[in-house]
Structures are given as structure tokens and as C-alpha cells.
Design an enzyme around this catalytic site. Sequence first.
Site: not given
Ligand code: PLP
Length: 391
Positions: A152, A200, A328
Site C-alpha cells: 500500500n 476491504s 495507518c
Molecule cells: N491491508 C492493506 C494493504 C491496506 O492498505 C489496508 C488499509 O489501508 C488494510 C489492510 C486495512 O484495511 P481496512 O482499512 O479495511 O481495515
Amino acid sequence: MNKIYLDNAATTPLSEEVIDAMIDTMKMNFGNPSSTHSFGQEAKILIENVRRQVADYLHVTPAEIIFTSCGTESNNMIIKSSVEHLGVERIISSPMEHKCVSESILDMKNRKGVEVAYIRPNEKGDINLNKLEELLKGSDKKTLVSLMHANNEIGNIVDIKKIAQICKENNALFHSDTVQTMAHMNLDFSDIPVDFASCSAHKFHGPKGIGFAFIRKSSGLKGIITGGPQERSLRAGTENVAGIAGLGKALELSLNNMEAYTQHMQDIKQYTIDRVAAEIPGVKFNGRSSEAENSLYTVVSLLLPYKNPLIGLQLDMKGIAVSQGSACSSGASKPSMVMMMVLSEDEMDNGTPLRVSFSHKTNKNEIDAFVDALKEISKDFVIENTNVEHR
Ligand code: PLP
């Protein structure tokens, strides 16, 4: 001020059609899907139709799709239940995973004594698959491999089919965090022997608060939320019916327009790379994000050749939303683990990473405005060391 949104890897705006589908569901389909009367059964039918739609997209059976609240929950469930219910004693992963994966692994290490091995990526963010094989062959312990499909922060895409095959050949379970690729790419899990994956909806113009876990039927994984028998007893709790309707509509729109959306975003990404490279001397591109292959068409990760921790704020004040890390980790003062892996100490000390991420709604005028704003801000910085070797 005309605001410009270039942070689509964090979340995407809802499509109008998704909002309409959700409103209709909230108005017309308010029954509890566990109720046996017609109100409940109508909601239940809606859920099962979306489950079938997701299953068709992935070429799996509907029973292998479990709706959850988000990507984070799906990844937590898969990793924790693999340890608690499938007897996993060892996890192989990389330091580049999303926090919801890395923290779940750490939790299993701390609370359950699971052995953890990390494969350190190279400076491009690539995982050495020979190293994975070597680790798998080096132990008889029941192993889960957890490697994300696309990163991400820098956009690198791995060959999940190859990784899945290596895992199968070595009797290991394989989980891939597919949150950034679901509904953006064609994924055929009848051909890719992955055991677990996650999704998601808010990453493809669906609502927040809804996602799903793909759980291969043969794996025997159980849920971690206990209660009622919803979602085949794998995820208790009354279903988010409107969210599921929104996920279904968002998936339908993505799949129906995948070719056009992909082409548009590839063009936008290349345009961004070309303009930034031409206008910001000394700029670099992190990981494989400047490449057309093996990189998400939604993400470009830049390294500006000067230190400016306020860049995100300054762009925001000009109405432009980008990310200085992933959503995050951007609130944290520490640099992200991904950046620590792909940047040298010199680059970390003297450069500024910036993530720009697109959707099919992004247009070239917005990119022009972003580059102009970046140029304006960059003027205030003396670019002393544009020859820093990129590692
Ligand atoms: N995994 C990846 C690669 C992500 O980019 C994200 C969100 O930024 C997530 C997991 C988490 O997803 P959610 O926001 O639905 O909890």
C-alpha cells in the site's frame, strides 16, 4: 478552494450508485437476515447474492467468502485463527506488511510463542523467493506464510501464484493481504492456490465497515468472534446488510469497467511520473512504483530530494490531499517500516517520501495542480544533494 484528492490508497470516494444501493437497502431491506420471516429472508437473499457475485469474481465457492467489517478484521481472523485452530507454529512474513498483519503476527508471537521469520526485501522492495523456499525447507513446523499481494505504500506487486505454489510444494499455508488488489485486478483463485485472502470495500469506491475474508474450504479455519451462527459460524454478529449491498455494487462497477479504469489510471500514473520527474530535479521513485509492470496502477511513491516533514500539511493547505506514509502510520513520528526497507539512511535523513494515489475519477488537471503546488513548495528548499545514491 477546489480540493483535489490524491490519496486513494488510503480510501476512495463512494460511487453514487453505491450510495443509492445502500440507501435502497437501508429503506427496503432492514430485516435481520437471521429472522425466518420474509423481512429477514429478503435481507438474507441480498447477502447470498453478493456472496455469489464475489465468489464468481474469484472463481471459488460462495461458502469460501466470509463477510467481515474490514481488511483489518479479515487479516486478524486469518492469522490468529491459523495459530489457534490450525496448529500453526511458525509464520514467515516480511517487514513490509500492513500493520494489521504485522501486529497480528507479533501478537501470536508474544501470546502463543509462535516462531516468526521475516524475509528482508531488497532496496526495490522485492522479496527473494529462494529465501522463502530455503526457510520453508529448513523446518518441519506447521507454517503460515503471510505476504501481501500489493504494498500500500510503494505499490509493489508480488507474484502470488508463484508464492502460493512454493507454499503448496512445501506444505505451508499461504495468506495474502489482497486489500489493495481486490476489484482492481482479475484474481482467479481456482488457478492461484492461495489459502486465505482479504478484501476491504472502501478501497474500490465501496463503503467503510465492510470487507470479506476468502477462506479456502479445505483449510478448516474457524472464526475468532463467537456468538450466533452467522457467516457459517465463522463470524458471529448481525450482518452489515447495507454495507454488503454497497460492496456488491462497488465490485460490479469495478468489474464492468476494469479495462477502462486500468487504462485511465495507468495513463494518469505515467503522466504523474513524467511531470514530477521533469519538474522536480533530483526526485526519485521508491520501490517499483515508477514501473508499469509489477506495480499498482493506483500508486506512485516519490522521494523528494530535500527534508520537509511539513510537505503533507503544506499541500493540504493548497487543497491537495496526498499521504506522507500510509494512512495507518502517518500519525506516527517514526518513519514507516516500508520506507526503512527501501531507503538508505542518507535518503531517510535528507529526503521526504510522498505517496500519490489515484482512482478512475482522477484527471490530468488535478495532477497538473499537484505538480505546480509541489514545484512552488520545492522552490523554498535548497536541493543540495541530488546525487544521493538510491538504494
Ligand atoms: N491491508 C492493506 C494493504 C491496506 O492498505 C489496508 C488499509 O489501508 C488494510 C489492510 C486495512 O484495511 P481496512 O482499512 O479495511 O481495515
